[in-house]
Motif scaffolding. Sequence first.
Motif, mmCIF file in Angstrom:
data_model
loop_
_atom_site.group_PDB
_atom_site.id
_atom_site.type_symbol
_atom_site.label_atom_id
_atom_site.label_comp_id
_atom_site.label_asym_id
_atom_site.label_seq_id
_atom_site.Cartn_x
_atom_site.Cartn_y
_atom_site.Cartn_z
ATOM 1 N N PRO A 153 0.806 -1.231 0.000
ATOM 2 C CA PRO A 153 0.000 0.000 0.000
ATOM 3 C C PRO A 153 0.838 1.280 0.000
ATOM 4 N N LYS A 154 2.023 1.251 0.588
ATOM 5 C CA LYS A 154 2.891 2.429 0.564
ATOM 6 C C LYS A 154 3.337 2.765 -0.857
ATOM 7 N N THR A 155 3.455 1.760 -1.706
ATOM 8 C CA THR A 155 3.803 1.994 -3.106
ATOM 9 C C THR A 155 2.696 2.769 -3.786
ATOM 10 N N VAL A 156 1.464 2.436 -3.493
ATOM 11 C CA VAL A 156 0.315 3.141 -4.063
ATOM 12 C C VAL A 156 0.344 4.607 -3.634
ATOM 13 N N THR A 157 0.672 4.854 -2.387
ATOM 14 C CA THR A 157 0.779 6.224 -1.890
ATOM 15 C C THR A 157 1.888 6.974 -2.619
ATOM 16 N N ARG A 158 3.009 6.308 -2.872
ATOM 17 C CA ARG A 158 4.103 6.934 -3.616
ATOM 18 C C ARG A 158 3.663 7.295 -5.031
ATOM 19 N N TRP A 159 2.876 6.409 -5.652
ATOM 20 C CA TRP A 159 2.360 6.698 -6.993
ATOM 21 C C TRP A 159 1.498 7.950 -6.973
ATOM 22 N N ALA A 160 0.691 8.109 -5.938
ATOM 23 C CA ALA A 160 -0.173 9.288 -5.814
ATOM 24 C C ALA A 160 0.666 10.550 -5.644
ATOM 25 N N VAL A 161 1.700 10.479 -4.820
ATOM 26 C CA VAL A 161 2.577 11.634 -4.591
ATOM 27 C C VAL A 161 3.308 11.996 -5.884
ATOM 28 N N ALA A 162 3.694 10.990 -6.660
ATOM 29 C CA ALA A 162 4.416 11.212 -7.911
ATOM 30 C C ALA A 162 3.500 11.647 -9.053
ATOM 31 N N GLY A 163 2.188 11.594 -8.842
ATOM 32 C CA GLY A 163 1.246 12.005 -9.879
ATOM 33 C C GLY A 163 0.853 10.909 -10.841
ATOM 34 N N LYS A 164 1.279 9.696 -10.586
ATOM 35 C CA LYS A 164 0.949 8.569 -11.460
ATOM 36 C C LYS A 164 -0.515 8.167 -11.312
ATOM 37 N N LEU A 165 -1.074 8.420 -10.135
ATOM 38 C CA LEU A 165 -2.448 8.055 -9.820
ATOM 39 C C LEU A 165 -3.030 9.159 -8.953
ATOM 40 N N GLN A 166 -4.183 9.684 -9.356
ATOM 41 C CA GLN A 166 -4.806 10.741 -8.578
ATOM 42 C C GLN A 166 -5.510 10.175 -7.365
ATOM 43 N N SER A 167 -5.443 10.910 -6.274
ATOM 44 C CA SER A 167 -6.145 10.509 -5.066
ATOM 45 C C SER A 167 -6.911 11.702 -4.527
ATOM 46 N N PHE A 168 -7.847 11.427 -3.667
ATOM 47 C CA PHE A 168 -8.526 12.484 -2.941
ATOM 48 C C PHE A 168 -8.559 12.067 -1.488
ATOM 49 N N ARG A 169 -8.794 13.021 -0.621
ATOM 50 C CA ARG A 169 -8.764 12.762 0.815
ATOM 51 C C ARG A 169 -10.180 12.745 1.382
ATOM 52 N N THR A 170 -10.403 11.823 2.297
ATOM 53 C CA THR A 170 -11.667 11.779 3.021
ATOM 54 C C THR A 170 -11.625 12.863 4.100
ATOM 55 N N LEU A 171 -12.730 13.085 4.763
ATOM 56 C CA LEU A 171 -12.759 14.066 5.850
ATOM 57 C C LEU A 171 -11.782 13.677 6.966
ATOM 58 N N GLY A 172 -11.542 12.394 7.120
ATOM 59 C CA GLY A 172 -10.602 11.916 8.128
ATOM 60 C C GLY A 172 -9.149 11.972 7.684
ATOM 61 N N GLY A 173 -8.896 12.392 6.432
ATOM 62 C CA GLY A 173 -7.532 12.532 5.939
ATOM 63 C C GLY A 173 -6.970 11.311 5.238
ATOM 64 N N HIS A 174 -7.804 10.302 5.005
ATOM 65 C CA HIS A 174 -7.342 9.081 4.340
ATOM 66 C C HIS A 174 -7.409 9.240 2.828
#
Length: 57
Positions: free
Chosen positions: A14-35
């Motif tokens: 799962p940390k790899t997925v987060t790295r992809w989001a930080v690198a712009g490879k995959l867009q993410s959005f945050r929930t109200l709880g910050g996830h």
Amino acid sequence: MTPAEVAALFRVDPKTVTRWAVAGKLQSFRTLGGHRRYRSSEVHALLADARGERQGD
């Protein structure tokens, strides 16, 4: 989708997925709880691209 769900599809940590989001490879959005969450359509498009498939084929 959660980072764990995306990671299971790609068979990565799962940390790899987060790295992809930080690198712009995959867009993410945050929930109200910050996830981080990922749109299913974008995840499946990236998965198809990783497998060498094209959208619409």
